[in-house]
Design an enzyme around this catalytic site. Structure first.
Site, PDB file in Angstrom:
ATOM      1  N   ASP A   1       0.688  -1.196  -0.018  1.00 43.14           N
ATOM      2  CA  ASP A   1       0.167   0.139   0.106  1.00 43.14           C
ATOM      3  C   ASP A   1       0.615   1.410  -0.019  1.00 43.14           C
ATOM      4  OD1 ASP A   1      -2.488  -0.704  -0.374  1.00 43.14           O
ATOM      5  OD2 ASP A   1      -3.343  -0.078   1.562  1.00 43.14           O
TER       6      ASP A   1
ATOM      7  N   ASP B   1     -10.357  -6.623  11.327  1.00 43.92           N
ATOM      8  CA  ASP B   1     -10.498  -7.987  11.515  1.00 43.92           C
ATOM      9  C   ASP B   1     -11.446  -8.743  12.503  1.00 43.92           C
ATOM     10  OD1 ASP B   1      -9.089  -7.035  13.842  1.00 43.92           O
ATOM     11  OD2 ASP B   1      -7.087  -7.741  13.201  1.00 43.92           O
TER      12      ASP B   1
END
Length: 731
Positions: free
Chosen positions: A137, A444
């Site tokens: 990223d 998550d």
């Protein structure tokens, strides 16, 4: 459906022994909590300082509620044992796509990413059934260069690992001085091959480090692969085109030095544009999910953080045991391995070994449809990851829809690039009904909660040899920042539409609701911990009693709850192979996090609710200088930076030290008659004072660079004086 014979099962389950004894303790302790609250409420209107009494009663109520939530983990710890030897031959195993994320080449060094990748590529698994996808990223040429160098070294590393059954498949660890035993054992042929492979690894490392120092990839290297052309013009990490390059062609097209097939390896840096949300790690994993579905489309998807290298070459085989089990597999949405860490000091100075979570608490979730999704070391059924709900009336098999046969890589690259555009997800269900769920900093846990509410179960798998080893923050500031990010995100989950108290009812088991409640309300620990840290200390200064005197029978209830909770906590950690000093360090860090990380996280949520600011995604650094590393190994706490995170715990420690010493001086002057009335205040302030010794040392005694910055000490002293001054008007 035919019932599978025990001999056909690929895993077995057992519950912890001693549960009856624990349940006896539970009911006794619960009786103590109820008794304490009864005492508080019945004396609320008769005490002189009723508002202080009420505040501390509310703090004790929340301590009790949090303890009750925690029992979801402890009621029935459940352990699984897998039997990988019963799995079909490698040709019958399901394909797996491995997703690895990195975001910042400065904080997550490219050499670290390459080491993790190489460790994952060395799985004891059919290479034709593995595909690796690296999300960068940061869009860094240095990271791409490291991955490219790793792809070349892998041609030697993978056959070496297979041949000698290397169980520490991370080359940076395997060839380190700490692991020198490998070089001194084995046959002459092994030593010769070891030296050759080590020399090639060191050459790779030197190339990566040289490029890192120059902040530039040498021209001769750039000419070796067309992918480097993407950086012919500077790439802005926050504003750039999609970069997608196949570095190793799977399906037997690329071979290692022994002629064996190499797995597929793809580098991806998704498109980013200013002003277009990219959803951090969740967005990166969803992009990799789409890319992998086009290029390989394995039925199982493993995701691992770039700093969590593989430590067990058979991890995938352990996970597959659950997905291929003839009786239970159809219900399992994902398998979660524990997060474990290398480089932790003997007594776990910062409590970053998270033993209590992954070596105690997560076993308890196996009794309640499984653990939360921890964001790394997780193997998902692609169907569950892509939004399918579990229906007990519809048989579900692990379908292999992976891409097979010859592939036109240019066409596949083109299709995959189209799926990584920054606006691709607009108007599509990604981030809500498909893939990882957006909306908070801990995507998550949020995603795991959504999966569980869709009916899927998960499994906590903890093989004897740790599956993964990561890098824990090596200093106080990064530890506090990490917990601030975690607790902020977890509180966002609780405040979302998927709150376990509302959305979870009817969808989750009671034990799951308790477990999710404990973690998602982590941040609110700051309230009772701050109250207990400051109020009794101030009351001690003023000679105000907020607890029963020693001669009062109710004193026994308070003493029992305090002693029993600490002994139980110590016993748990010792059972998890911790040390008494590691328990003490963990307790200190729990106090510091409670009065720092969690206060900041609640503040962030309040500011977000008011529309003033949004919580960001903070990456903790994986880089540490040599002097700081030496102090860390000697278990000396590192402060160094003038972080506002240090001010609340430093203030708390100074206030309690002042209160404790002032009370002792007063008792010496007036006699011990006041001890009966103020003993519990003295115990609490003395406890905080003793546990804070490393903070006093850092503020006033140390001269090294890791000491507490003077500005923090000055601020903290000033705050203590201000608090003492203001307390004279209210107490």
């Amino acid at each position: 459906m035919a019932v599978a014979a025990a001999s056909d099962r690929l895993f077995s389950t057992r519950q912890a022994s001693g549960r009856l004894l624990y349940k006896l303790y539970f009911f006794i302790f619960l009786t103590g909590i109820i008794s304490l609250l009864y005492f508080r409420l019945t004396h609320l209107l008769t005490t002189t300082h009723s508002y202080l009494w009420l505040v501390i009663t509310l703090a004790e109520f929340w301590f009790g509620a949090s303890w009750l939530f925690q029992q979801g983990f402890r009621w029935a710890p459940t352990f699984h044992t897998t039997y990988p030897e019963k799995l079909p031959a490698s040709g019958g195993l399901p394909p797996v796509d491995v997703l690895v994320c990195t975001a910042d080449a400065d904080r997550e060094p490219p050499a670290l990413v390459a080491n993790t990748l190489l460790s994952l590529m060395a799985y004891d698994y059919n290479a034709n059934k593995l595909a690796y996808y690296i999300s960068d990223d940061g869009g860094s040429e240095l990271t791409f260069h490291a991955i490219y160098q790793a792809s070349k070294f892998a041609r030697d590393w993978l056959p070496f690992c297979r041949k000698y059954k290397v169980e520490t498949p991370a080359p940076q660890v395997y060839f380190s001085k700490e692991n020198a035993v490998a070089a001194g054992s084995g046959s002459r042929s092994f030593k010769q091959e070891y030296d050759v492979v080590k020399a090639k690894f060191e050459k790779m490392q030197l190339s990566i480090e040289k490029a890192g120092k120059m902040k530039k990839v040498p021209e001769e290297t750039r000419r070796e692969h067309k992918g480097f052309r993407e950086w012919d013009s500077p790439v802005n990490p926050r504003n750039h085109q999609t970069i997608l390059e196949v570095l190793l062609r799977g399906n037997g097209e690329d071979k290692d030095v022994e002629g064996n097939p190499m797995p597929l390896l793809v580098y991806v840096s998704r498109e980013k544009r200013t002003g277009v949300p990219h959803h951090y790690k969740g967005g990166a994993l969803n992009a990799l999910n789409r890319v992998s579905s086009v290029m390989s489309n394995a039925p199982l998807v493993l995701n691992v953080d770039c700093d969590m290298h593989s430590n067990n070459s058979q991890s995938l085989l352990h996970a597959v045991c659950f997905f291929l089990d003839p009786k239970e597999s159809h219900r399992i949405g994902y398998v979660q391995f524990p997060q474990s860490f290398g480089g932790i000091t003997e007594n776990d100075l910062y409590g970053n070994g998270v033993k209590r979570i992954y070596e105690i608490e997560f076993f308890g979730t196996n009794a309640h449809n499984g653990p939360m999704y921890a964001g790394t070391g997780s193997v998902h059924r692609r169907e569950s990851l892509n939004g399918r709900k579990y229906d007990p009336n519809v048989p579900i098999k692990l379908e292999d829809k992976s891409v097979k046969g010859s592939r036109d890589w240019d066409v596949l690259e083109s299709k995959a690039k189209a799926l990584t555009g920054c606006k691709y997800e607009e108007g599509k269900p990604w981030g809500k009904d498909m893939g990882l769920v957006y909306g908070c900093a801990v995507e998550d846990v949020f995603t795991g909660l959504v999966f569980h509410s869709r009916g899927w179960e998960s499994v906590f798998c903890s093989p004897e040899r740790k599956a993964y080893l990561g890098l824990a923050p090596p200093n106080t500031n990064d530890t506090l920042i990490q917990h601030k990010r975690w607790s902020t995100g977890l509180l966002e989950v609780f405040l979302s539409d998927y709150c376990p108290w509302t959305h979870g009812v009817g969808r989750l088991k009671l034990g799951q609701i308790l477990c999710y409640s404990f973690y998602t309300l982590w941040a609110l620990w700051c309230l009772p911990m701050s109250v207990y840290g400051f109020v009794p200390a101030l009351a001690l200064v003023k000679g105000i009693s907020l607890f029963p005197e020693v001669s009062n029978p109710w004193f026994i209830v308070f003493a029992f709850l305090g002693i029993a909770s600490h002994l139980f906590s110590l016993g748990e950690l010792m059972w998890a192979k911790g040390t008494m000093k590691s328990w003490w360090n963990e307790t200190r860090m729990w106090m510091m996090k409670g009065t720092s990380s969690y206060i900041f996280s609640v503040t962030v949520i309040i500011l977000k609710t008011l529309g003033i600011s949004e919580p960001g995604f903070e990456i903790t650094s994986k880089v540490i200088d040599e002097e700081a590393l030496k102090r860390y190994k000697r278990e000396i706490m590192e402060f160094a930076v003038p972080s506002p995170m240090f001010i609340p715990p430093a203030t708390l420690s100074l206030l309690n030290a002042y209160s404790f010493l002032k009370a002792l001086v007063t008792l010496v002057k007036t006699g011990l008659g006041g001890v009966d009335l103020l003993l519990l205040h003295l115990v609490i302030s003395g406890y905080v004072t003793i546990i804070s010794l490393p903070l006093y040392e850092a503020m006033f005694l140390r001269k090294d660079k890791g000491r507490m910055p003077t500005s923090i000490t000055v601020y903290s002293v000033g705050l203590v004086l201000a608090i003492l001054f203001l307390s004279s008007f209210f107490m």
